[in-house]
Scaffold this active site. Structure first.
Site, PDB file in Angstrom:
ATOM      1  N   PRO A  32      42.447  48.705  34.629  1.00  0.00           N
ATOM      2  CA  PRO A  32      43.444  50.254  34.785  1.00  0.00           C
ATOM      3  C   PRO A  32      42.145  50.823  36.136  1.00  0.00           C
ATOM      4  O   PRO A  32      40.972  50.686  36.187  1.00  0.00           O
ATOM      5  CB  PRO A  32      42.406  50.769  33.730  1.00  0.00           C
ATOM      6  CG  PRO A  32      41.751  49.404  32.644  1.00  0.00           C
ATOM      7  CD  PRO A  32      41.188  48.781  33.964  1.00  0.00           C
ATOM      8  N   ARG A  80      38.993  41.689  27.166  1.00  0.00           N
ATOM      9  CA  ARG A  80      37.865  40.393  27.946  1.00  0.00           C
ATOM     10  C   ARG A  80      36.286  40.886  26.925  1.00  0.00           C
ATOM     11  O   ARG A  80      35.317  40.152  27.269  1.00  0.00           O
ATOM     12  CB  ARG A  80      37.325  40.851  29.193  1.00  0.00           C
ATOM     13  CG  ARG A  80      38.978  40.600  29.760  1.00  0.00           C
ATOM     14  CD  ARG A  80      38.252  38.614  30.203  1.00  0.00           C
ATOM     15  NE  ARG A  80      39.280  38.707  31.264  1.00  0.00           N
ATOM     16  CZ  ARG A  80      39.327  38.567  32.060  1.00  0.00           C
ATOM     17  NH1 ARG A  80      37.816  39.228  32.899  1.00  0.00           N
ATOM     18  NH2 ARG A  80      39.917  38.465  33.575  1.00  0.00           N
ATOM     19  N   ARG A 101      42.070  34.011  40.853  1.00  0.00           N
ATOM     20  CA  ARG A 101      43.088  34.556  40.355  1.00  0.00           C
ATOM     21  C   ARG A 101      42.688  35.684  39.677  1.00  0.00           C
ATOM     22  O   ARG A 101      43.711  36.767  39.132  1.00  0.00           O
ATOM     23  CB  ARG A 101      43.854  33.307  39.595  1.00  0.00           C
ATOM     24  CG  ARG A 101      45.466  33.638  39.682  1.00  0.00           C
ATOM     25  CD  ARG A 101      45.804  32.502  38.602  1.00  0.00           C
ATOM     26  NE  ARG A 101      44.912  31.378  37.813  1.00  0.00           N
ATOM     27  CZ  ARG A 101      44.908  30.805  37.293  1.00  0.00           C
ATOM     28  NH1 ARG A 101      45.832  31.133  35.689  1.00  0.00           N
ATOM     29  NH2 ARG A 101      44.889  29.405  37.064  1.00  0.00           N
TER      30      ARG A 101
END
Ligand SMILES: [Zn+2]
Length: 651
Positions: A2, A112, A257
């Site tokens: 976010p 996470r 990534r």
């Protein structure tokens, strides 16, 4: 993750939906997220209180309660706030549930488990990590352009790192930084200090535009499912974005990534000076000899080394990979000349290309070919070799190293089948008026073959647009590629007219299919690959692919511009000092080469080399040939050295 736009949209919804509601119950399910004296303490301060407002600063969300207590959420990489019915089944990663008095719940979940939730009592935020270090909120209406620029100037790093540094501006993360830089046309790799005031100005405007559009898009999509992140409208930082919306170029992705940087090398160019790191030679000397050979860029050497390393380690040929590399090389070269890759054949040198034409066209006894008498030999011998068939070769005069259309007009007649000319003369740098010559040839049905050796990579040139039938160019000079790489580009009519003198196993359709090699009924490739015959030096073309990619990244127009502005002061100096400039000083007739007459040219070239300035002597002239990465200071050094040499004379 976010970022401020996502959180701002979430804040707006929450503020409307939950302000004024009481919190009946607090449930902490993943204790690690809640950073507070104790969970009991957290519950005691939150249960039974009423929510007053929902606020935000940077990437922190604030839920303010009616007793000046504030729940502070820092969602870090993956935290999400959800609003749902209390009966809805909680996700596994839910950390905190605030049950409201209207039967709904505000939940915080985090895949996470990296986000943090704090409690600030009595408006005291001093204990909350990172919050007090935040710079001004990037969405704040109080952030003026002047304020933004002043902020930026306090930080030194690549511009993307500055934009995402929360101490500089609060709220911009990885994705929005990419969007803003794309919008501004600024490379994420540029250092902040290299940005001009205009660049910073553009960056600020781009930031406002990106935020405005993104907020509208996110608001429109968000609805009540505020935990869903919306990125579909993003221009570069979208999962499925592979090509640039603006120019069609392939987007570049660097970094890991989890935190990729995505940008378009063409629309977000680096500064020319930053490319000097590709050329270690710049640390040792002033290299102005690109009309002979270019230094190989670092990335090209790496590509070649990688090829050989893999060959050493695995032994076997990776044919599919190699064919693909050749395909890409053809495409990149075609892009450089805005042409069609199907009409481009890879060759070994300019001579090979011109020989394919000379031997492939149906030229007979009595026909004639018109060539300039001071052309580089690569563009003379292939034609002289046709004499054995009775073809006449007419060498036309080139006073001052200039090949003029009028001279050619006088030399052609009914039996002239082809005119062969260099776009840029090797000894004078004179740039041919190719459009006029093409017009002349087409009117009389004469083929036009161009030796592009001193042009490809230095000059923005489109053979199709100019009406060129054959364009042969090799890689070692302005294309900055290994020796042994070259290409031949043909017009559609030109390609159709060539009867290949040599044919090999790679000339035929389906040659890349190793299952059916012994099918000898295959027709020739319907594209220019039929001129390629057999295996090419793959390693060299790996190098060429990297070099041409570099040139495209810089942009051929920019290269041309840089070259002209580098040589302007040199020409002014030479004129002032009365040097005999070869070729022309007219902008349209200039090229990468500035040549001036010098009786002891080889000797002067040697003396300049002792001073660390490398250029070449050709045909009684000194030839100066800078490329895009050379600097005005280097040209000043050359001018100063020429001055000193003129004063002191040969030692
Ligand atoms: Zn682009």
């Amino acid at each position: 993750m976010p970022e401020l736009v996502d959180l701002e949209a979430v804040r707006e919804v929450l503020d409307i939906e939950v302000a004024g509601r009481g919190i009946e119950h607090v449930s902490i399910t993943h204790p690690i997220a809640v950073r507070c004296r104790s969970h009991q303490f957290f519950r005691e301060h939150v249960e039974g209180r009423r929510i007053e407002a929902v606020g935000r600063r940077g990437k922190f969300l604030f839920i303010s309660l009616d007793d000046r207590t504030v729940i502070v959420i820092n969602p870090m990489l993956a935290g999400r706030v959800q609003l749902c019915a209390k009966t809805a089944r909680p996700r596994k990663s839910t950390c905190l549930q605030l049950t409201l008095d209207d039967g709904r719940e505000v939940r915080y979940f985090d895949e996470r488990q990296m986000g943090k939730i704090y409690l600030a009592l009595d408006g005291d935020f001093s204990d909350i990590p990172q919050l007090n270090d935040l710079g001004p909120d990037a969405l704040s209406p109080d952030l003026t352009k002047e304020g933004f620029i002043a902020r930026m100037k306090r930080f030194r790093a690549p511009i993307k790192s500055v934009l995402t540094n929360q101490r500089c501006l609060a709220g911009i993360g990885n994705a929005y930084a990419d969007e803003i830089l794309f919008e501004a046309g600024i490379s994420p790799l540029r250092r902040r200090a290299s940005l001009s005031p205009e660049d910073l100005d553009r960056l600020y405007e781009a930031m406002l535009r990106v935020f405005r559009t993104a907020l509208e898009e996110v608001r429109r999509r968000l609805g009540r499912d505020i935990h869903i992140e919306h990125r579909e409208f993003m221009k570069v930082h979208r999962r499925d974005a592979t090509t640039c919306q603006r120019c069609g170029n392939r987007l570049t992705v660097i970094g890991g990534r989890s935190r990729p940087t995505v940008f378009c090398r063409r629309c977000q160019p680096r500064s020319l000076a930053s490319y000097r790191s590709e050329f270690p030679i710049t640390e040792r000397c002033i290299y102005l000899n690109h009309a002979s050979t270019s230094p190989l860029p670092k990335r090209s050497l790496e590509a070649i080394n990688a090829f050989f390393s893999s060959r050493q380690e695995s032994g076997e040929q990776r044919d599919d990979q190699h064919f693909n590399a050749l395909r890409e090389t053809r495409s990149l070269l075609a892009r450089l000349i805005e042409g069609d890759h199907r009409r481009l054949a890879l060759t070994f040198n300019t001579s090979t290309g011109l020989n394919i034409v000379a031997q492939g066209l149906d030229l007979r006894g009595g026909d004639n070919v018109v060539v300039g008498e001071r052309e580089f030999p690569a563009n003379v011998y292939p034609w002289l070799h046709l004499r054995r068939k009775g073809v006449e070769v007419r060498l036309v005069p080139m006073p001052g190293g200039r090949l003029e259309v009028d001279t050619i007009r006088e030399a052609i007649d009914r039996r002239t089948r082809i005119v062969a000319a260099s776009l840029v003369q090797f000894s004078s740098g004179y740039r041919l008026d190719v459009a006029a010559l093409a017009g002349l040839c087409h009117d009389q049905d004469i083929w036009l073959a161009i030796d592009g050796m001193q042009a490809g990579g230095a000059i923005a040139f489109e053979p199709d647009r100019e009406g060129i039938d054959f364009f042969a160019c090799a890689g070692a000079k302005w294309l900055m590629s290994p020796q042994g790489t070259a290409f031949l580009y043909c017009s559609a009519a030109g390609l159709a007219a060539i009867e290949p003198a040599y044919i090999g196993w790679l000339s035929v359709a389906g040659s890349e299919d190793f299952e059916h090699l012994l099918d000898f009924t295959r027709p020739l490739h319907d594209d220019a690959r039929r001129l390629e015959v057999g295996s090419l030096p793959y390693h060299d073309f790996y190098g060429m692919r990297a070099s041409v990619d570099l040139l495209l990244e810089v942009g051929i127009e920019r290269i041309e511009e840089a070259r002209l502005s580098l040589t302007d002061p040199l020409i002014a100096y030479l004129e002032r000092r009365g040097f005999g400039i070869r070729g022309s000083t007219e902008r349209a007739r200039r090229s990468g080469i500035v040549a001036f007459e010098q009786t002891d040219a080889p000797d002067l070239a040697r003396r300049l080399a002792r001073r660390g300035i490398y250029l070449s002597a050709r045909e009684g002239a000194i030839r100066v040939a800078p490329h895009f990465y050379n600097t005005p200071v280097e040209i000043e050094h050359l001018i100063a050295a020429l001055d000193e040499e003129a004063r002191d004379g040969p030692s």
